[in-house]
Design a protein around this motif. Structure first.
Motif, PDB file in Angstrom:
ATOM      1  N   ASP A 112       4.840 -11.252  -1.524  1.00  0.00           N
ATOM      2  CA  ASP A 112       3.888 -11.204  -0.661  1.00  0.00           C
ATOM      3  C   ASP A 112       4.672 -11.358   0.575  1.00  0.00           C
ATOM      4  O   ASP A 112       5.525 -11.974   1.016  1.00  0.00           O
ATOM      5  N   VAL A 113       4.169 -10.187   1.477  1.00  0.00           N
ATOM      6  CA  VAL A 113       4.874 -10.048   2.711  1.00  0.00           C
ATOM      7  C   VAL A 113       4.061 -10.973   3.771  1.00  0.00           C
ATOM      8  O   VAL A 113       3.101 -10.306   4.028  1.00  0.00           O
ATOM      9  N   ILE A 114       4.710 -11.987   4.234  1.00  0.00           N
ATOM     10  CA  ILE A 114       3.973 -12.736   5.193  1.00  0.00           C
ATOM     11  C   ILE A 114       3.906 -12.564   6.688  1.00  0.00           C
ATOM     12  O   ILE A 114       3.350 -12.932   7.482  1.00  0.00           O
ATOM     13  N   GLY A 115       4.865 -11.637   7.127  1.00  0.00           N
ATOM     14  CA  GLY A 115       5.091 -11.344   8.400  1.00  0.00           C
ATOM     15  C   GLY A 115       6.388 -10.421   8.671  1.00  0.00           C
ATOM     16  O   GLY A 115       7.157 -10.104   7.683  1.00  0.00           O
ATOM     17  N   VAL A 116       6.423  -9.850   9.967  1.00  0.00           N
ATOM     18  CA  VAL A 116       7.407  -8.708  10.376  1.00  0.00           C
ATOM     19  C   VAL A 116       7.807  -9.267  11.722  1.00  0.00           C
ATOM     20  O   VAL A 116       6.810  -9.603  12.513  1.00  0.00           O
ATOM     21  N   VAL A 117       9.312  -9.332  11.912  1.00  0.00           N
ATOM     22  CA  VAL A 117       9.666  -9.796  13.167  1.00  0.00           C
ATOM     23  C   VAL A 117      10.652  -8.558  13.582  1.00  0.00           C
ATOM     24  O   VAL A 117      11.171  -7.958  12.951  1.00  0.00           O
ATOM     25  N   ASP A 118      10.845  -8.619  14.768  1.00  0.00           N
ATOM     26  CA  ASP A 118      11.785  -7.463  15.377  1.00  0.00           C
ATOM     27  C   ASP A 118      12.154  -8.088  16.849  1.00  0.00           C
ATOM     28  O   ASP A 118      11.161  -8.550  17.495  1.00  0.00           O
ATOM     29  N   ASP A 119      13.455  -7.862  17.010  1.00  0.00           N
ATOM     30  CA  ASP A 119      14.038  -8.261  18.437  1.00  0.00           C
ATOM     31  C   ASP A 119      13.465  -7.133  19.551  1.00  0.00           C
ATOM     32  O   ASP A 119      13.372  -7.520  20.846  1.00  0.00           O
ATOM     33  N   ASP A 120      12.943  -5.942  19.235  1.00  0.00           N
ATOM     34  CA  ASP A 120      12.501  -5.038  20.398  1.00  0.00           C
ATOM     35  C   ASP A 120      11.266  -5.212  20.877  1.00  0.00           C
ATOM     36  O   ASP A 120      10.090  -5.308  20.220  1.00  0.00           O
ATOM     37  N   ALA A 121      11.099  -5.765  22.194  1.00  0.00           N
ATOM     38  CA  ALA A 121      10.051  -6.310  22.774  1.00  0.00           C
ATOM     39  C   ALA A 121       8.914  -5.224  22.604  1.00  0.00           C
ATOM     40  O   ALA A 121       7.738  -5.492  22.812  1.00  0.00           O
ATOM     41  N   ALA A 122       9.195  -3.884  22.839  1.00  0.00           N
ATOM     42  CA  ALA A 122       8.239  -2.893  22.660  1.00  0.00           C
ATOM     43  C   ALA A 122       7.568  -2.782  21.501  1.00  0.00           C
ATOM     44  O   ALA A 122       6.426  -2.106  21.425  1.00  0.00           O
ATOM     45  N   LYS A 123       8.072  -3.179  20.316  1.00  0.00           N
ATOM     46  CA  LYS A 123       7.565  -3.305  18.972  1.00  0.00           C
ATOM     47  C   LYS A 123       6.777  -4.545  18.645  1.00  0.00           C
ATOM     48  O   LYS A 123       5.754  -4.510  18.252  1.00  0.00           O
ATOM     49  N   GLN A 124       7.002  -5.783  19.428  1.00  0.00           N
ATOM     50  CA  GLN A 124       6.182  -6.755  19.279  1.00  0.00           C
ATOM     51  C   GLN A 124       4.887  -6.612  19.726  1.00  0.00           C
ATOM     52  O   GLN A 124       4.541  -6.145  20.890  1.00  0.00           O
ATOM     53  N   GLY A 125       3.988  -7.344  19.055  1.00  0.00           N
ATOM     54  CA  GLY A 125       2.466  -6.901  19.032  1.00  0.00           C
ATOM     55  C   GLY A 125       1.858  -5.804  18.593  1.00  0.00           C
ATOM     56  O   GLY A 125       0.619  -5.798  18.713  1.00  0.00           O
ATOM     57  N   LEU A 126       2.656  -4.857  18.184  1.00  0.00           N
ATOM     58  CA  LEU A 126       2.234  -3.691  17.347  1.00  0.00           C
ATOM     59  C   LEU A 126       1.885  -4.236  16.102  1.00  0.00           C
ATOM     60  O   LEU A 126       2.377  -5.143  15.323  1.00  0.00           O
ATOM     61  N   ARG A 127       0.960  -3.454  15.227  1.00  0.00           N
ATOM     62  CA  ARG A 127       0.734  -3.390  13.777  1.00  0.00           C
ATOM     63  C   ARG A 127       1.551  -2.333  13.135  1.00  0.00           C
ATOM     64  O   ARG A 127       1.486  -1.175  13.338  1.00  0.00           O
ATOM     65  N   LYS A 128       2.366  -2.723  12.063  1.00  0.00           N
ATOM     66  CA  LYS A 128       3.229  -2.021  11.159  1.00  0.00           C
ATOM     67  C   LYS A 128       2.801  -2.440   9.806  1.00  0.00           C
ATOM     68  O   LYS A 128       2.849  -3.553   9.532  1.00  0.00           O
ATOM     69  N   ALA A 129       2.351  -1.478   9.146  1.00  0.00           N
ATOM     70  CA  ALA A 129       1.735  -1.652   7.790  1.00  0.00           C
ATOM     71  C   ALA A 129       0.841  -2.934   7.586  1.00  0.00           C
ATOM     72  O   ALA A 129       0.705  -3.580   6.782  1.00  0.00           O
ATOM     73  N   GLY A 130       0.086  -2.830   8.607  1.00  0.00           N
ATOM     74  CA  GLY A 130      -1.029  -3.815   8.572  1.00  0.00           C
ATOM     75  C   GLY A 130      -0.528  -5.096   9.174  1.00  0.00           C
ATOM     76  O   GLY A 130      -1.475  -6.064   9.166  1.00  0.00           O
ATOM     77  N   LEU A 131       0.515  -5.355   9.501  1.00  0.00           N
ATOM     78  CA  LEU A 131       0.966  -6.774   9.667  1.00  0.00           C
ATOM     79  C   LEU A 131       1.396  -6.784  11.476  1.00  0.00           C
ATOM     80  O   LEU A 131       1.990  -5.675  11.864  1.00  0.00           O
ATOM     81  N   LEU A 132       1.200  -7.633  12.034  1.00  0.00           N
ATOM     82  CA  LEU A 132       1.476  -8.059  13.453  1.00  0.00           C
ATOM     83  C   LEU A 132       2.954  -8.061  13.598  1.00  0.00           C
ATOM     84  O   LEU A 132       3.682  -9.111  12.862  1.00  0.00           O
ATOM     85  N   VAL A 133       3.607  -7.405  14.406  1.00  0.00           N
ATOM     86  CA  VAL A 133       4.971  -7.697  14.840  1.00  0.00           C
ATOM     87  C   VAL A 133       5.344  -8.873  15.841  1.00  0.00           C
ATOM     88  O   VAL A 133       4.831  -8.656  16.707  1.00  0.00           O
ATOM     89  N   GLU A 134       6.168  -9.605  15.219  1.00  0.00           N
ATOM     90  CA  GLU A 134       6.325 -10.885  16.207  1.00  0.00           C
ATOM     91  C   GLU A 134       7.873 -10.953  16.420  1.00  0.00           C
ATOM     92  O   GLU A 134       8.605 -10.464  16.002  1.00  0.00           O
ATOM     93  N   PRO A 135       8.182 -11.940  17.470  1.00  0.00           N
ATOM     94  CA  PRO A 135       9.539 -12.128  17.729  1.00  0.00           C
ATOM     95  C   PRO A 135      10.008 -12.818  16.479  1.00  0.00           C
ATOM     96  O   PRO A 135       9.567 -13.514  15.992  1.00  0.00           O
ATOM     97  N   ALA A 136      11.551 -12.645  16.489  1.00  0.00           N
ATOM     98  CA  ALA A 136      12.249 -13.463  15.541  1.00  0.00           C
ATOM     99  C   ALA A 136      12.055 -15.012  15.423  1.00  0.00           C
ATOM    100  O   ALA A 136      11.953 -15.553  14.354  1.00  0.00           O
TER     101      ALA A 136
END
Length: 199
Positions: free
Chosen positions: A136-160
């Motif tokens: 179960d993928v419960i989240g996606v995080v990324d250090d890139d502020a430009a990706k944060q807030g976007l949806r990838k594979a239906g999941l909200l990209v959050e900060p680390a």
């Protein structure tokens, strides 16, 4: 090393033929700039392809020379394109195999809930495989502020920093380029409670 050089040479030849098909009167300097290589490299490749009968030079008295891709050259370009496609497809299959193996290993260790660290193409490839494994993928995080807030594979990209709130069993680093940097960023307290894995 030689195989890598041959693959790069084939890719450059294919791109060079495509550029020549776009316009015949183009300088070697312009071709070099478009391909991101030295003028000498373009000169050598053109000479080789002229000798092989893939490219013709006409009106040598005018600069820049006018080049024409022959029928053999068009067949050669199609063959190079197919070889490049097969190589990329093979690399993708190897990556998916590595991803699948890592995910099954995590599942065997009792991991159920994972967070992906890295929201790029590798993450998307990993997400396609994760469903068949049963994690179960419960989240996606990324250090890139430009990706944060976007949806990838239906999941909200959050900060680390969201990893702690998500409470995963494991963090899977879903990037190849920045994996080492990410490993250094993940603090010891998180590592003591959560397994951190690279693909």
């Amino acid at each position: 090393m030689k195989r890598v050089d041959q693959r790069r040479s084939g890719e450059l030849r294919q791109l060079l033929i495509v550029e020549l098909q776009r316009g015949s009167n183009v300088s070697q300097r312009t071709l070099a700039r478009r391909l991101g290589v030295a003028v000498g490299t373009v000169n050598r490749l053109l000479n080789d392809m002229v000798d092989a009968g893939y490219v013709q030079v006409f009106n040598r008295g005018v600069r820049p020379f006018a080049y024409s891709v022959t029928d053999d050259g068009e067949r050669y370009e199609r063959r190079l394109s197919l070889e490049q496609y097969s190589s990329v497809l093979g690399s993708l299959r190897r990556l998916e195999g590595r991803i699948r193996s890592t995910l099954y290993e995590l599942k065997e260790r009792g991991v159920k809930r994972v967070v992906f660290y890295g929201a790029g193409e590798v993450m998307e490839a990993t997400y396609r495989v994760v469903a068949e494994v049963g994690l179960d993928v419960i989240g996606v995080v990324d250090d890139d502020a430009a990706k944060q807030g976007l949806r990838k594979a239906g999941l909200l990209v959050e900060p680390a920093r969201a990893i702690n709130d998500l409470r995963p069993d494991a963090v899977l680093i879903t990037t190849v380029r920045h994996a080492e940097e990410i490993q250094l960023k993940i603090d010891a307290s998180l590592r003591s409670s959560v397994e951190v894995r690279e693909l």
